[in-house]
Design a protein around this motif. Structure first.
Motif, PDB file in Angstrom:
ATOM      1  N   LEU A   1      -1.452 -10.248  -1.536  1.00  0.00           N
ATOM      2  CA  LEU A   1      -1.576  -8.881  -1.030  1.00  0.00           C
ATOM      3  C   LEU A   1      -1.030  -8.751   0.392  1.00  0.00           C
ATOM      4  N   VAL A   2      -1.141  -9.832   1.158  1.00  0.00           N
ATOM      5  CA  VAL A   2      -0.759  -9.796   2.567  1.00  0.00           C
ATOM      6  C   VAL A   2       0.696  -9.351   2.732  1.00  0.00           C
ATOM      7  N   ASP A   3       1.562  -9.801   1.818  1.00  0.00           N
ATOM      8  CA  ASP A   3       2.973  -9.426   1.907  1.00  0.00           C
ATOM      9  C   ASP A   3       3.328  -8.246   0.997  1.00  0.00           C
ATOM     10  N   ASN A   4       2.332  -7.728   0.318  1.00  0.00           N
ATOM     11  CA  ASN A   4       2.572  -6.581  -0.570  1.00  0.00           C
ATOM     12  C   ASN A   4       1.467  -5.551  -0.343  1.00  0.00           C
ATOM     13  N   LEU A   5       1.372  -5.119   0.924  1.00  0.00           N
ATOM     14  CA  LEU A   5       0.243  -4.271   1.307  1.00  0.00           C
ATOM     15  C   LEU A   5       0.197  -2.949   0.544  1.00  0.00           C
ATOM     16  N   GLU A   6       1.363  -2.514   0.056  1.00  0.00           N
ATOM     17  CA  GLU A   6       1.388  -1.235  -0.653  1.00  0.00           C
ATOM     18  C   GLU A   6       0.517  -1.276  -1.912  1.00  0.00           C
ATOM     19  N   ASN A   7       0.257  -2.490  -2.398  1.00  0.00           N
ATOM     20  CA  ASN A   7      -0.583  -2.612  -3.603  1.00  0.00           C
ATOM     21  C   ASN A   7      -2.058  -2.326  -3.331  1.00  0.00           C
ATOM     22  N   LEU A   8      -2.436  -2.408  -2.063  1.00  0.00           N
ATOM     23  CA  LEU A   8      -3.848  -2.195  -1.738  1.00  0.00           C
ATOM     24  C   LEU A   8      -4.274  -0.749  -1.985  1.00  0.00           C
ATOM     25  N   PRO A   9      -3.618   0.229  -1.381  1.00  0.00           N
ATOM     26  CA  PRO A   9      -4.008   1.615  -1.695  1.00  0.00           C
ATOM     27  C   PRO A   9      -3.646   2.026  -3.118  1.00  0.00           C
TER      28      PRO A   9
END
Lengths: 367, 132
Positions: free
Chosen positions: B87-95
């Motif tokens: 997730l750290v490098d794909n923050l857009e997946n969090l929201p």
């Protein structure tokens, strides 16, 4: 929504980054009615403002606007303001002073103190002034498409209006009837754009029209969240952060706003002394490694020792890296100096960079 | 995961409780969509190392947006057994999917008393409505 200086304001409508990019690439509209608007007229107005502001006022041409400061007797910054000279429909001159929302009450008190009735009523030098903040709304329409968007609503040619110029205009909107407004090519974003002052009773109708007219241009309503990221990229100071009563204009890199050889204003003598001395700390820009943001209060370190402090910081949507402004020991303020910033207990490397962080692309010699 | 079946901390973490093969309680922690909407524009996520001891109501990481930085609080005393490093490098997946691929960390519970301080979905929803 966020409460600010007695106003409830949206931080964002969609997202800060989306709104930021809309202003950089298209156009955005921000309700900035929270800004204080003071109106001065009468034969004594020009001299009174010249004796209040750090910048020259008496030579302002019709439609000319200047960034200025109000300083206290010690040369500390009470506020940073825009002063503009306009003519009303009868050709009589008046001045508008736009002050920060958080300083409006303070500046009104300051003017009251320096403008007792005997001064305001002095024969032949009368001054009439009023805080019209709640009678007039104010929108910032910012971005490269702002001329096209606004042109149908005003009866002056916006293409030829220069930066830091403005005019009293007829607002060409059914709700406006014959009401006027003031439009100026000013802003707090580093982008081309305008600020529009208009009566509160028609503000909503004009906003809605602008929103509709702006659809083909990609208009986005913009909150104060992106107002902060935009002004930071543009290297513009914000009162309460880079500017306080404890900061003098020279530290803040605002020497251009101090005219010490003209009218005597509060703080002028103090500023003459300050100007002679070397500055201990001055305002700088910092770019940081990584993605963590150095926010207000973060210590700037050299070899583990505190040499400065961050006054505001964000993650720059345009540069895609953390940026900050702060005050740094003058001998370290040279661009290229490598430092550390303590971000919540962990150190991050940073480098001093020239301000602004972002400069808009210039088109064909237009300033 | 269905947000209506999760527990919530006052600080906007969601918590899912399960048991591992050995019967130990494992909680999965994430951030609620309410919190993510308020933060917007995420720029940075810091997650702890696996094996780190964490304590209830103490920070184990941070999430930063253009607007603000927020600590991530552990709901329980325990040990980090897994983190969503991707997730750290794909923050857009969090929201995008806060209750699924946007999970943050799994904690093996050593003291579950912290769970008693969590809210069910209707109570949390009410808190959010009051904060909005």
């Amino acid at each position: 929504m966020v409460a600010y200086a007695g106003w409830n304001m949206p931080t964002h409508y969609t997202s800060i980054t989306e709104e930021h990019n809309a202003i950089r690439n298209a156009v955005g509209i921000t309700d900035i009615s929270h800004m204080g608007r003071l109106r001065f007229e009468g034969p004594g107005a020009s001299v009174f403002l010249a004796e209040t502001l750090t910048r020259r006022v008496a030579d302002l041409a019709l439609g000319q606007i200047r960034y200025s400061l109000v300083t206290n007797d010690q040369g500390g910054i009470l506020d940073d303001v825009l002063v503009g000279r306009y003519h009303n429909a009868y050709g009589q001159p008046y001045y508008v002073l736009v002050v920060n929302a958080g300083n409006r009450a303070k500046i009104v008190r300051w003017i009251d103190q320096h403008l007792p009735p005997e001064r305001a009523n002095r024969h032949g030098e009368e001054i009439i002034w009023d805080d019209v903040s709640c009678l007039w709304s104010m929108f910032a329409i910012q971005g490269p498409r702002s001329v096209e968007l606004l042109q149908p609503l005003v009866d002056v040619d916006l293409n030829v209006m220069r930066y830091y110029r403005g005019a009293q205009v007829r607002i060409l909107h059914p709700a406006a009837q014959r009401q006027g407004g003031i439009i100026s090519r000013t802003g707090y974003t580093g982008e081309d754009g305008f600020e529009l002052v208009l009566g509160v009773d028609i503000a909503r109708a004009v906003w809605e029209t602008l929103y509709d007219l702006g659809q083909p241009f990609g208009i986005v309503p913009t909150g104060i969240g992106c107002r902060d990221t935009l002004r930071l990229e543009a290297g513009m100071p914000l009162y309460g952060h880079e500017l306080t009563e404890q900061i003098n204009p020279y530290q803040a890199d605002l020497a251009f706003a101090c005219h010490l050889s003209g009218y005597d204003f509060p703080g002028r003598d103090a500023l003459r002394e300050i100007k002679k001395q070397s500055l201990k700390a001055m305002r700088v820009g910092l770019e940081l490694d990584g993605r963590r943001v150095a926010r207000e209060g973060a210590a700037i370190l050299l070899d583990g020792n505190k040499v400065g402090e961050v006054t505001s910081g964000t993650f720059s949507p345009t540069l895609q890296k953390p940026i900050a402004m702060g005050y740094l020991r003058t001998d370290l303020a040279e661009p290229g100096t490598n430092l550390m910033v303590d971000i919540r207990g962990r150190q991050q490397s940073a480098v001093v960079v020239p301000l602004p962080f972002y400069r808009r692309p210039t088109k064909g010699g237009k300033k | 995961m269905n947000p209506e079946e999760l527990l919530y901390a006052k600080t906007h973490e969601w918590v899912h409780v399960a048991a591992d093969d050995a019967g130990s309680k494992i909680v999965t922690v994430g951030l609620s969509s309410f919190a993510l909407e308020a933060l917007t524009d995420l720029v940075f996520l810091d997650l702890p190392d696996v094996g780190r001891e964490v304590r209830a109501a103490e920070p184990f990481g941070e999430v930063e947006s253009v607007k603000a930085v927020s600590d991530l609080y552990s709901p329980v005393n325990g040990e980090i057994v897994d983190v969503n490093q991707k997730l750290v490098d794909n923050l857009e997946n969090l929201p995008k999917d806060p209750y699924g691929i946007g999970w943050l960390a799994k904690i093996k519970v050593t003291d579950e008393s912290g769970l008693a301080n969590l809210m069910d979905y209707p109570t949390y929803k009410k808190q959010c409505e009051e904060e909005a």
